[in-house]
Scaffold this active site. Structure first.
Site, short mmCIF file in Angstrom:
data_model
loop_
_atom_site.label_atom_id
_atom_site.label_comp_id
_atom_site.label_asym_id
_atom_site.label_seq_id
_atom_site.Cartn_x
_atom_site.Cartn_y
_atom_site.Cartn_z
N ASP A 33 0.86 -1.19 0.00
CA ASP A 33 0.00 0.00 0.00
C ASP A 33 0.90 1.24 0.00
O ASP A 33 1.74 1.40 0.90
CB ASP A 33 -0.87 -0.05 1.27
CG ASP A 33 -1.84 1.11 1.35
OD1 ASP A 33 -1.77 2.02 0.49
OD2 ASP A 33 -2.67 1.10 2.28
N GLU A 83 29.34 7.93 4.08
CA GLU A 83 29.23 6.53 4.49
C GLU A 83 29.47 5.63 3.29
O GLU A 83 29.72 4.45 3.44
CB GLU A 83 27.83 6.28 5.08
CG GLU A 83 27.64 4.93 5.77
CD GLU A 83 27.31 3.80 4.81
OE1 GLU A 83 27.60 2.64 5.14
OE2 GLU A 83 26.77 4.04 3.73
N CYS A 115 25.84 8.21 9.41
CA CYS A 115 25.23 9.48 8.98
C CYS A 115 25.71 10.67 9.81
O CYS A 115 25.37 11.81 9.50
CB CYS A 115 23.71 9.38 9.06
SG CYS A 115 23.07 7.93 8.24
N SER A 205 17.17 0.26 15.14
CA SER A 205 17.76 1.54 14.72
C SER A 205 16.88 2.71 15.16
O SER A 205 17.39 3.77 15.54
CB SER A 205 17.98 1.56 13.20
OG SER A 205 16.77 1.65 12.50
N HIS A 237 18.27 14.52 11.73
CA HIS A 237 18.68 13.56 10.70
C HIS A 237 17.41 12.82 10.25
O HIS A 237 16.63 12.37 11.08
CB HIS A 237 19.71 12.57 11.27
CG HIS A 237 19.92 11.40 10.36
ND1 HIS A 237 20.31 11.57 9.05
CD2 HIS A 237 19.75 10.07 10.54
CE1 HIS A 237 20.38 10.38 8.47
NE2 HIS A 237 20.04 9.45 9.36
N LYS A 246 8.89 11.40 14.86
CA LYS A 246 9.05 10.52 16.02
C LYS A 246 10.07 11.12 17.01
O LYS A 246 9.86 11.09 18.22
CB LYS A 246 9.60 9.15 15.58
CG LYS A 246 8.62 8.22 14.90
CD LYS A 246 9.35 6.91 14.55
CE LYS A 246 8.59 6.02 13.60
NZ LYS A 246 7.39 5.42 14.16
N SER A 312 24.19 5.87 12.97
CA SER A 312 24.07 4.54 13.57
C SER A 312 25.44 4.03 14.01
O SER A 312 26.47 4.37 13.44
CB SER A 312 23.49 3.57 12.55
OG SER A 312 22.16 3.91 12.28
N1 CAA Z 1 -0.93 3.35 5.88
C1 CAA Z 1 -0.35 4.20 6.73
N2 CAA Z 1 0.70 3.83 7.55
C2 CAA Z 1 1.16 2.57 7.45
C3 CAA Z 1 0.57 1.62 6.56
C4 CAA Z 1 -0.52 2.06 5.76
N3 CAA Z 1 -1.11 1.24 4.90
N4 CAA Z 1 1.25 0.47 6.71
C5 CAA Z 1 2.20 0.66 7.65
N5 CAA Z 1 2.14 1.93 8.09
C6 CAA Z 1 3.02 2.58 9.05
C7 CAA Z 1 3.36 1.69 10.24
O1 CAA Z 1 2.40 1.77 11.26
C8 CAA Z 1 4.70 2.30 10.65
O2 CAA Z 1 4.49 3.47 11.40
P1 CAA Z 1 5.00 3.59 12.93
O3 CAA Z 1 6.48 3.31 12.92
O4 CAA Z 1 4.71 5.02 13.27
O5 CAA Z 1 4.24 2.57 13.68
C9 CAA Z 1 5.32 2.71 9.33
O6 CAA Z 1 4.26 2.80 8.39
C10 CAA Z 1 6.34 1.73 8.80
O7 CAA Z 1 5.73 0.46 8.79
P2 CAA Z 1 6.55 -0.81 9.25
O8 CAA Z 1 7.22 -0.56 10.57
O9 CAA Z 1 5.69 -1.99 9.14
O10 CAA Z 1 7.64 -0.83 8.09
P3 CAA Z 1 8.84 -1.80 7.84
O11 CAA Z 1 9.00 -2.80 8.92
O12 CAA Z 1 8.70 -2.28 6.45
O13 CAA Z 1 10.12 -0.85 7.88
C11 CAA Z 1 11.73 0.68 8.68
C12 CAA Z 1 10.23 0.43 8.41
C13 CAA Z 1 12.18 -0.17 9.84
C14 CAA Z 1 11.95 2.14 8.99
C15 CAA Z 1 12.52 0.29 7.40
O14 CAA Z 1 12.20 1.15 6.35
C16 CAA Z 1 14.03 0.30 7.57
O15 CAA Z 1 14.63 -0.68 8.03
N6 CAA Z 1 14.69 1.43 7.20
C17 CAA Z 1 16.14 1.55 7.29
C18 CAA Z 1 16.57 1.86 8.71
C19 CAA Z 1 16.23 3.26 9.15
O16 CAA Z 1 15.99 4.13 8.36
N7 CAA Z 1 16.26 3.47 10.47
C20 CAA Z 1 16.05 4.78 11.05
C21 CAA Z 1 16.88 5.03 12.28
S1 CAA Z 1 18.60 4.68 11.93
C22 CAA Z 1 19.21 6.11 11.22
O17 CAA Z 1 18.61 7.14 11.29
C23 CAA Z 1 20.53 6.02 10.48
C24 CAA Z 1 20.26 5.88 9.03
O18 CAA Z 1 20.19 6.87 8.31
C25 CAA Z 1 20.08 4.53 8.46
#
Ligand code: CAA
Length: 391
Positions: A33, A83, A115, A205, A237, A246, A312
């Protein structure tokens, strides 16, 4: 402020890639979605580097207008934060130094800590200017964020470079003391030398990032920083823009403030405009947020901005900057918006082809077709050497 002399960001310029992949295209491909991306993580599209683009070509494209405006006479240091280094030994900034024709009396170095290193580079630059206010430091943060196809991180890819001229009596933002700093040994995101894509524990993370928000803020306040209410806006960031939301909610909560969505939007609103369409640019991301804020917000003269830089692993820093009177006349808003809007939309098949592209490692000659519309390009790999040229 840093001692007696006001030091900070005198000029700021961003660059991104030739191509863009929308999250609507990605969602359609993987049967997800699109609201999960657009609302769930706050991302609409991601910049995709053409095969003849990389951290060097983006960095040089970002820095070129800065050198054109100010000259290079006072630049004695180039600090390149990334990075996604293109070499294990040579600093990518030396290619930029060469492409821009900077003087030989320059020191060039590359910094790494996920980062966070863009902020380490900025602080390094400030220290050098503090030592000799006649000098300027060219700070560049440039990254191409890449995760495995089909992994949760894939939706948070992106690419951009930010170039900043650090100087005494800066025209845009004075960077102030103190900084709140934080380090903890956490394996939330990392990339072993043998991998081109990052590994990440997504949930870990996010919680590590929030832990760093608390850690840096605690240190910042213990060192006599501003009260939360004194800040007009916060540049976080942004691995994905919802992360800024958040983080700010977490900070408000940690400080015992009421967490209402209007206050969060007021604090971070304009900082997410560019990152929502560029995606994660690792070291550059927080400074892309600053460019977005300065370009899109109403007058911020004399307002305090909070910066939360997170890398990270994990290292983080919270610091403040104050916007300088007259800054609006020097912004590069038009060229920033053009860099974003002129990207060409690509379909999933083309994106996948680019994602899977890599050079053979046998030392042969491998020219790269012309695709970038930027001022510099990676012409190819020959004898294990990357060849860059003006386009
Ligand atoms: N409509 C609206 N919202 C929806 C939805 C829908 N149909 N389906 C899911 N969502 C929401 C979820 O509720 C969730 O929101 P919350 O976190 O507020 O609860 C959000 O969308 C994401 O959904 P999921 O958690 O299910 O998504 P995911 O498991 O596929 O992955 C993630 C999300 C973990 C961020 C992933 O994208 C990821 O691993 N990203 C890379 C790591 C990252 O960016 N980490 C951030 C901190 S680390 C950092 O900052 C250093 C860096 O640059 C990497």
């Amino acid at each position: 402020m840093s001692g007696e002399t006001a030091i900070g960001i005198h000029d700021l310029s961003i660059a991104t890639t030739r191509y863009v992949l929308t999250h609507a295209t990605l969602a359609a491909q993987i049967g997800s979605d699109v609201a999960k991306y657009e609302r769930g993580i706050g991302q609409v599209s991601m910049s995709v580097a053409a095969p003849d683009e990389d951290i060097v070509t983006m960095a040089a494209a970002a820095a070129e207008p800065i050198v054109a405006r100010h000259g290079a006479d006072r630049i004695r240091t180039v600090v390149f934060a990334t990075e996604t280094a293109v070499d294990q030994a040579k600093a990518a900034g030396i290619h930029v130094h060469s492409l821009l024709g900077l003087p030989s009396a320059t020191r060039v170095v590359e910094l790494k800590q996920a980062c966070y290193s863009g902020t380490a580079a900025l602080q390094f630059g400030i220290s050098l200017v503090h030592r000799d206010p006649a000098e300027q430091v060219l700070v560049i943060a440039s990254d191409v964020s890449k995760y495995d196809l089909g992994s949760p991180g894939e939706a948070t890819q992106g690419a951009a470079a930010v170039a900043m001229l650090v100087s005494a009596d800066p025209a845009l933002v004075r960077i102030e003391d103190p900084s709140g700093i934080f380090t903890a040994d956490i394996m939330d995101f990392w990339r072993p030398n043998y991998r081109t894509t990052a590994l990440v524990d997504g949930r870990e993370s996010i919680s590590a990032y929030l832990q760093a928000v608390e850690g840096t803020w605690k240190d910042y306040t213990e060192r006599g920083g501003h009260d939360l209410d004194e800040f007009r806006a916060f540049c976080y960031h942004q691995p994905f823009t919802k992360m800024a939301n958040k983080a700010h909610r977490h900070l408000l909560n940690y400080c015992g403030h009421e967490v209402d969505e209007a206050a969060v939007n007021r604090a971070i609103g304009h900082t997410t405009t560019y990152n929502a369409v560029i995606g994660n640019s690792y070291t550059a991301s927080m400074y892309v947020a600053l460019a977005s804020l300065l370009d899109n917000a109403d007058d911020l003269t004399d307002q305090a901005i909070g910066f939360l830089s997170y890398g990270s692993g994990a290292v983080a820093e919270f610091f403040a900057g104050t916007v300088v009177p007259g800054y609006r006349a020097l912004l590069r808003s038009r060229s920033h918006r053009e860099a974003i809007s002129r990207r060409q939309d690509i379909d999933y098949a083309r994106y996948r082809e680019i994602h899977e592209h890599s050079f053979p490692v046998d030392g042969g000659d491998y020219p790269v077709p012309r695709e970038t519309t930027g001022p510099f390009r990676l012409a190819g790999l020959s004898g294990h050497k990357r060849i860059y040229e003006p386009r």
